[in-house]
Design an enzyme around this catalytic site. Structure first.
Site, PDB file in Angstrom:
ATOM      1  N   SER A 166       2.989  -2.013  10.403  1.00 59.30           N
ATOM      2  CA  SER A 166       4.441  -2.110  10.591  1.00 59.30           C
ATOM      3  C   SER A 166       5.000  -3.493  10.253  1.00 59.30           C
ATOM      4  CB  SER A 166       4.827  -1.654  12.002  1.00 59.30           C
ATOM      5  OG  SER A 166       4.414  -0.314  12.210  1.00 59.30           O
ATOM      6  N   GLU A 208      -6.968   4.802   7.717  1.00 54.83           N
ATOM      7  CA  GLU A 208      -6.722   6.220   7.426  1.00 54.83           C
ATOM      8  C   GLU A 208      -7.948   6.862   6.779  1.00 54.83           C
ATOM      9  OE1 GLU A 208      -2.983   5.595   5.418  1.00 54.83           O
ATOM     10  OE2 GLU A 208      -2.122   5.010   7.349  1.00 54.83           O
ATOM     11  N   GLY A 220       2.071   2.373  10.729  1.00 55.96           N
ATOM     12  CA  GLY A 220       3.030   3.468  10.578  1.00 55.96           C
ATOM     13  C   GLY A 220       3.705   3.881  11.873  1.00 55.96           C
ATOM     14  N   ASN A 230       0.867  -1.180   0.000  1.00 61.97           N
ATOM     15  CA  ASN A 230       0.000   0.000   0.000  1.00 61.97           C
ATOM     16  C   ASN A 230       0.903   1.230   0.000  1.00 61.97           C
ATOM     17  OD1 ASN A 230      -1.844   2.018   0.473  1.00 61.97           O
ATOM     18  ND2 ASN A 230      -2.370   1.358   2.559  1.00 61.97           N
ATOM     19  N   HIS A 259      -9.730   1.262   4.804  1.00 59.88           N
ATOM     20  CA  HIS A 259      -8.439   1.458   5.479  1.00 59.88           C
ATOM     21  C   HIS A 259      -8.640   2.418   6.655  1.00 59.88           C
ATOM     22  CE1 HIS A 259      -4.344   2.643   6.312  1.00 59.88           C
ATOM     23  NE2 HIS A 259      -3.986   1.529   5.691  1.00 59.88           N
ATOM     24  N   LYS A 294       0.089   4.290  -0.435  1.00 59.86           N
ATOM     25  CA  LYS A 294      -0.569   5.479   0.136  1.00 59.86           C
ATOM     26  C   LYS A 294      -0.335   6.695  -0.773  1.00 59.86           C
ATOM     27  CE  LYS A 294      -0.263   3.293   4.586  1.00 59.86           C
ATOM     28  NZ  LYS A 294      -0.177   3.402   6.037  1.00 59.86           N
ATOM     29  N   GLU A 350      -5.815  -4.826  10.532  1.00 61.17           N
ATOM     30  CA  GLU A 350      -4.821  -3.769  10.700  1.00 61.17           C
ATOM     31  C   GLU A 350      -5.090  -3.026  11.999  1.00 61.17           C
ATOM     32  OE1 GLU A 350      -2.720  -2.712   6.846  1.00 61.17           O
ATOM     33  OE2 GLU A 350      -4.351  -1.306   7.096  1.00 61.17           O
TER      34      GLU A 350
HETATM   35  P1  PGA Z   1       2.530   0.381   7.672  1.00 63.65           P
HETATM   36  O1  PGA Z   1       1.100   0.589   6.962  1.00 63.65           O
HETATM   37  O2  PGA Z   1       3.091  -0.916   7.140  1.00 63.65           O
HETATM   38  O3  PGA Z   1       3.345   1.573   7.249  1.00 63.65           O
HETATM   39  O4  PGA Z   1       2.289   0.312   9.135  1.00 63.65           O
HETATM   40  C1  PGA Z   1       0.219  -0.494   6.759  1.00 63.65           C
HETATM   41  C2  PGA Z   1      -1.061  -0.012   6.134  1.00 63.65           C
HETATM   42  O5  PGA Z   1      -1.517   1.075   6.502  1.00 63.65           O
HETATM   43  O6  PGA Z   1      -1.641  -0.668   5.264  1.00 63.65           O
END
Ligand code: PGA
Length: 254
Positions: A216, A101, A177, A13, A99, A15, A171
């Protein structure tokens, strides 16, 4: 490795990162360096503006393309939105929905996520539907209540035939992140909970639905997460922006 009855899926992903040219270069580097095993699928999710260019660059490589979001309507007066048909036209075969976010940053509700999932299914696109609890919810002891509510919304009216092809992504919001990863054991517990909950409604689909872990995930922890019986793959954010580290994650899937 994960349960041999399901193909592994490693999803990147990206982003809101990179230019179109950088996305194409990264996609080509991933396809050159990350040689997936015969039971592993790889999918990359660039931003909307790079979907067509990345799909064309990846033709014939076996690496699939995902969008990061979709609108539930087919076409019309929805400024700024992109429909499932348009994603298909741009070469996508997968798309993220729900997601964190978007749920937490942009206020998407369970109902909105459900409508997006349905739009993808109507067009034969594979949804990667994300669920996960916040830190406050985990500390408040309501992780499974939250996961159950988010999953039940997705299961509304679902059929065995169709839901078996859906990909779920667990998630935990506190792990995205942040550099904090769920322990393999906590991830397995959450994944088993989700699969059992699907089984309650759809006995056959439960064993087919793939459940990815995200938050992460990186080259150093991929193998131990993927060793869990209900972890069928990874949804990778930060570590997917570097071809070499993403290639190591693909290799960890076997
Ligand atoms: P990350 O993001 O691996 O940077 O924690 C995962 C995601 O948001 O899909």
């Amino acid at each position: 490795m994960t349960n041999p009855s399901r193909r592994a899926l490693i999803a990147g992903n990206w982003k809101m990162n990179n230019t179109v040219r950088e996305c194409v270069a990264l996609a080509l580097a991933v396809s050159a360096q990350g040689r997936p095993g015969p039971r592993t699928d790889v999918v990359l999710a660039p931003m909307f503006t790079a979907l067509l260019a990345v799909s064309e660059a990846l033709k014939g490589t076996g690496v699939a393309v995902a969008a990061q979001d979709v609108h539930w309507e087919e076409a019309g007066a929805f400024t700024g939105e992109v429909s499932a048909a348009m994603l298909e036209d741009a070469g996508c075969t997968y798309c993220l929905v729900g997601h964190s976010e978007r749920r937490h940053g942009l206020g998407e509700t369970d109902q909105v996520v459900y409508r997006k999932l349905q739009a993808l299914l109507r067009h034969g696109l594979t949804p990667i539907a994300c669920v996960g609890e916040t830190l406050a919810e985990r500390e408040g002891g309501i992780t499974y209540q939250v996961l159950g509510r988010q999953l039940d919304a997705l299961l509304e009216g679902a059929s065995e035939a169709v839901f078996g092809g859906v990909v779920l992504a667990y998630e935990p919001v506190w792990a995205i992140g942040t550099g904090r990863t769920a322990s393999p054991r906590d991830a397995q517990t959450a994944h088993a909970f989700l699969r059992d909950r699907v089984r309650h409604r759809l006995a056959d689909a439960a064993d087919r639905v793939r459940i990815l872990y995200g938050g992460s995930a990186k080259a150093d922890n991929a193998a131990e997460l993927l060793a869990q019986p209900d972890v069928d793959g990874l949804l990778v954010g930060g570590a997917s922006l570097d071809a070499a580290s993403f290639a190591r994650i693909i290799q960890a899937a076997g």
